[in-house]
Design an enzyme around this catalytic site. Sequence first.
Site, PDB file in Angstrom:
ATOM      1  CD  GLU A  71      -3.213  -0.841   2.031  1.00 59.17           C
ATOM      2  OE1 GLU A  71      -2.995  -0.188   3.053  1.00 59.17           O
ATOM      3  OE2 GLU A  71      -4.289  -1.412   1.809  1.00 59.17           O
ATOM      4  NE  ARG A 111      -5.255   5.497   8.926  1.00 60.11           N
ATOM      5  CZ  ARG A 111      -5.891   4.518   8.283  1.00 60.11           C
ATOM      6  NH1 ARG A 111      -5.836   3.288   8.731  1.00 60.11           N
ATOM      7  NH2 ARG A 111      -6.591   4.759   7.199  1.00 60.11           N
ATOM      8  NE  ARG A 119      -4.838   5.927   2.847  1.00 53.95           N
ATOM      9  CZ  ARG A 119      -5.358   5.052   3.661  1.00 53.95           C
ATOM     10  NH1 ARG A 119      -5.806   5.425   4.832  1.00 53.95           N
ATOM     11  NH2 ARG A 119      -5.442   3.784   3.306  1.00 53.95           N
ATOM     12  CG  HIS A 143     -10.418   6.774   5.356  1.00 54.55           C
ATOM     13  ND1 HIS A 143     -11.425   5.852   5.144  1.00 54.55           N
ATOM     14  CD2 HIS A 143      -9.273   6.056   5.485  1.00 54.55           C
ATOM     15  CE1 HIS A 143     -10.900   4.636   5.137  1.00 54.55           C
ATOM     16  NE2 HIS A 143      -9.607   4.731   5.357  1.00 54.55           N
ATOM     17  CG  HIS A 192      -9.232   6.612   1.279  1.00 51.09           C
ATOM     18  ND1 HIS A 192      -9.192   6.401  -0.079  1.00 51.09           N
ATOM     19  CD2 HIS A 192      -8.555   5.588   1.827  1.00 51.09           C
ATOM     20  CE1 HIS A 192      -8.525   5.289  -0.329  1.00 51.09           C
ATOM     21  NE2 HIS A 192      -8.123   4.768   0.813  1.00 51.09           N
TER      22      HIS A 192
HETATM   23  C1  LIG Z   1     -14.202   1.898   4.716  1.00 51.72           C
HETATM   24  C2  LIG Z   1     -13.013   1.813   5.638  1.00 51.72           C
HETATM   25  C3  LIG Z   1     -11.920   1.040   5.296  1.00 51.72           C
HETATM   26  C4  LIG Z   1     -10.817   0.953   6.148  1.00 51.72           C
HETATM   27  N1  LIG Z   1      -9.767   0.139   5.804  1.00 51.72           N
HETATM   28  C5  LIG Z   1      -8.749  -0.017   6.695  1.00 51.72           C
HETATM   29  C6  LIG Z   1      -7.701  -0.952   6.442  1.00 51.72           C
HETATM   30  O1  LIG Z   1      -7.706  -1.647   5.434  1.00 51.72           O
HETATM   31  N2  LIG Z   1      -6.724  -1.059   7.371  1.00 51.72           N
HETATM   32  C7  LIG Z   1      -6.693  -0.328   8.521  1.00 51.72           C
HETATM   33  O2  LIG Z   1      -5.762  -0.478   9.323  1.00 51.72           O
HETATM   34  N3  LIG Z   1      -7.682   0.550   8.769  1.00 51.72           N
HETATM   35  C8  LIG Z   1      -8.704   0.708   7.906  1.00 51.72           C
HETATM   36  N4  LIG Z   1      -9.701   1.593   8.188  1.00 51.72           N
HETATM   37  C9  LIG Z   1      -9.678   2.286   9.475  1.00 51.72           C
HETATM   38  C10 LIG Z   1     -10.065   1.299  10.553  1.00 51.72           C
HETATM   39  O3  LIG Z   1     -11.092   0.458  10.074  1.00 51.72           O
HETATM   40  C11 LIG Z   1     -10.542   1.980  11.808  1.00 51.72           C
HETATM   41  O4  LIG Z   1      -9.682   3.010  12.177  1.00 51.72           O
HETATM   42  C12 LIG Z   1     -10.606   0.972  12.945  1.00 51.72           C
HETATM   43  O5  LIG Z   1     -11.403  -0.123  12.554  1.00 51.72           O
HETATM   44  C13 LIG Z   1     -11.170   1.626  14.179  1.00 51.72           C
HETATM   45  O6  LIG Z   1     -11.423   0.628  15.129  1.00 51.72           O
HETATM   46  P1  LIG Z   1     -12.073   1.033  16.501  1.00 51.72           P
HETATM   47  O7  LIG Z   1     -12.287  -0.228  17.249  1.00 51.72           O
HETATM   48  O8  LIG Z   1     -11.295   2.100  17.131  1.00 51.72           O
HETATM   49  O9  LIG Z   1     -13.477   1.715  16.090  1.00 51.72           O
HETATM   50  P2  LIG Z   1     -14.706   1.133  15.266  1.00 51.72           P
HETATM   51  O10 LIG Z   1     -14.357  -0.094  14.547  1.00 51.72           O
HETATM   52  O11 LIG Z   1     -15.284   2.247  14.494  1.00 51.72           O
HETATM   53  O12 LIG Z   1     -15.736   0.774  16.422  1.00 51.72           O
HETATM   54  C14 LIG Z   1     -16.327   1.772  17.220  1.00 51.72           C
HETATM   55  C15 LIG Z   1     -17.469   1.141  17.972  1.00 51.72           C
HETATM   56  O13 LIG Z   1     -17.978   2.057  18.957  1.00 51.72           O
HETATM   57  C16 LIG Z   1     -19.409   2.064  18.889  1.00 51.72           C
HETATM   58  N5  LIG Z   1     -19.877   3.355  19.416  1.00 51.72           N
HETATM   59  C17 LIG Z   1     -19.702   4.597  18.892  1.00 51.72           C
HETATM   60  N6  LIG Z   1     -20.268   5.521  19.699  1.00 51.72           N
HETATM   61  C18 LIG Z   1     -20.802   4.857  20.745  1.00 51.72           C
HETATM   62  C19 LIG Z   1     -21.534   5.244  21.910  1.00 51.72           C
HETATM   63  N7  LIG Z   1     -21.822   6.535  22.164  1.00 51.72           N
HETATM   64  N8  LIG Z   1     -21.952   4.289  22.775  1.00 51.72           N
HETATM   65  C20 LIG Z   1     -21.685   2.975  22.539  1.00 51.72           C
HETATM   66  N9  LIG Z   1     -20.999   2.542  21.450  1.00 51.72           N
HETATM   67  C21 LIG Z   1     -20.563   3.478  20.577  1.00 51.72           C
HETATM   68  C22 LIG Z   1     -19.703   1.840  17.423  1.00 51.72           C
HETATM   69  O14 LIG Z   1     -21.015   1.422  17.220  1.00 51.72           O
HETATM   70  C23 LIG Z   1     -18.652   0.767  17.111  1.00 51.72           C
HETATM   71  O15 LIG Z   1     -19.114  -0.498  17.520  1.00 51.72           O
HETATM   72  C24 LIG Z   1     -10.806   1.684   7.347  1.00 51.72           C
HETATM   73  C25 LIG Z   1     -11.905   2.468   7.697  1.00 51.72           C
HETATM   74  C26 LIG Z   1     -13.010   2.532   6.861  1.00 51.72           C
HETATM   75  C27 LIG Z   1     -14.186   3.374   7.257  1.00 51.72           C
END
Ligand SMILES: Cc1cc2nc3c(=O)[nH]c(=O)nc-3n(C[C@H](O)[C@H](O)[C@H](O)COP(=O)(O)OP(=O)(O)OC[C@H]3O[C@@H](n4cnc5c(N)ncnc54)[C@H](O)[C@@H]3O)c2cc1C
Length: 493
Positions: free
Chosen positions: A105, A359, A266, A324, A220
Amino acid sequence: MVGSGIAGLHTAWRASQHGEVLVLTKRTLFDSATAYAQGGIAAALGAGDSPELHRKDTLAAGAALCDREAVEVLVEEGPARVRELQLAGAAFDLGDDGLLKLGREAAHSRRRIVHAHGDRTGAEVARTLVERVQASQKTSVLESARVLELIVEQGRCAGVRASVLGQPVEIRADATVLATGGCGQVYRYTTNPVVATGDGYAIAHRAGATLADMEFVQFHPTALATPENPLVLVSEAVRGEGAVLRNASGERFMAKKHRLADLAPRDVVAREIYREQRRSGAVVLDATSLGKSFATRFPGIFALCQARGIDPRTEPIPVTPAAHYMMGGIVTDLAGRSSLPSLFACGELARTGVHGANRLASNSLLEGLVFAERIARELASEGRFEAPRRPAPFSVPPLADRGAAQVAADTIRRVMWDNAGIDRDAKGLRSCLKQLAGVRERLSPGMTEEANMCDTARMIVAGALARRESRGGHFRSDFPRPRADWRGRHVEF
Ligand SMILES: Cc1cc2nc3c(=O)[nH]c(=O)nc-3n(C[C@H](O)[C@H](O)[C@H](O)COP(=O)(O)OP(=O)(O)OC[C@H]3O[C@@H](n4cnc5c(N)ncnc54)[C@H](O)[C@@H]3O)c2cc1C
């Protein structure tokens, strides 16, 4: 444990081996940015790669704002975390030799992206971790449980107040881990799921925890240009396999802009597409050189394009930049502790210091894994923790008028895209702050999500206004270059 993305689920799984855990999540366990992730997880696992090379690439992307120690932890501990996830059942793609197949990437000097089912890595990671959490006897889960605020008593976080299936519930806990993900939904164009309204940033700020680097939003370069929310992401990996960007006249424009051409960082690619859109109109991603292999290498993106009447094997894909990823967030130490005692933060919501001003692709899933593990170990070292105590009802504001709430959300998203997006300046940022203040004033008490969007948006704008330079994901046309006096400095809230 608040949130069911990679950070929340991994912490819950590992912490439940030492004590009792309750997971609260806004919708279902599967609603998260994690489940959307395509490209994969970066880790130095390939021949010829090393944590040292991964460290160099991460620091270069971070534009002198990374925390070196945090980056060290990320790249050193990352490979073991990915292996453990594989052992826990994640079916990462393997080559004929049985070894992990590694993708390439943007801005990575080696092939080091572990992926699953081609471009469905996030769904596979989410499936694996949800299974682990559901199998744990020590973990309970509350879905449709939206955390509204933190309980702060005697200077420490004592739990959360939440709306669970619409009912107000107070939950007290020995330790609270916020892992509520990012805030892409404050922008009109975003790849983030609808749950990413920035609740955690606003809630933690109101409770007095320190946040930093909120001006650093990653846009993105290539989301599918359709009138949807969220927009479908077209992973960088597609460009990694040879697809190229073209302007309305069919010309490749990135080769003239950066030595890495279509695989430049990016922020560079997103800005050039944004400029090209304004100059010549539509921009497309031409992946026709991949031919039939597109469907097998990128089955997820292929299906999403086909569902929208686009065949990427034979025709170019219309693309637009989109919000993103949030590099800033709740400031944490290497054990995930925030400045508020008994409050931990993990994943996209945390500012561990690994991303700095920008990032590196695929480092965020890795950050979620590595720091979730550290939080779980920290909790274990602090002694056994008991089942969170609940429920003591408290009063919540009456439900908001959904139509008015939607109008408020749309206004925030438009104002942010137009004034605090890819290309910023003082005039636009000041006008943005004013407009956001107007929206915030008019919100009724029941519009708690829109209030969080507003408060998070205001931190982004205030950070962007304070930082009178351009660096990483933050670009100001009135200060278009990095400035020495801003190097290594952070805007804190
Ligand atoms: C389309 C897309 C593609 C991506 N591709 C990549 C990739 O290939 N590689 C990579 O490293 N990163 C990628 N990313 C970034 C990465 O997916 C995220 O940064 C990472 O998954 C974040 O994980 P997290 O557990 O912090 O949050 P999330 O996975 O967003 O989870 C947050 C959780 O908190 C919950 N929540 C939110 N507010 C509240 C509240 N008030 N009360 C209770 N629950 C709540 C949500 O419902 C969710 O369950 C991508 C992101 C997107 C959008």
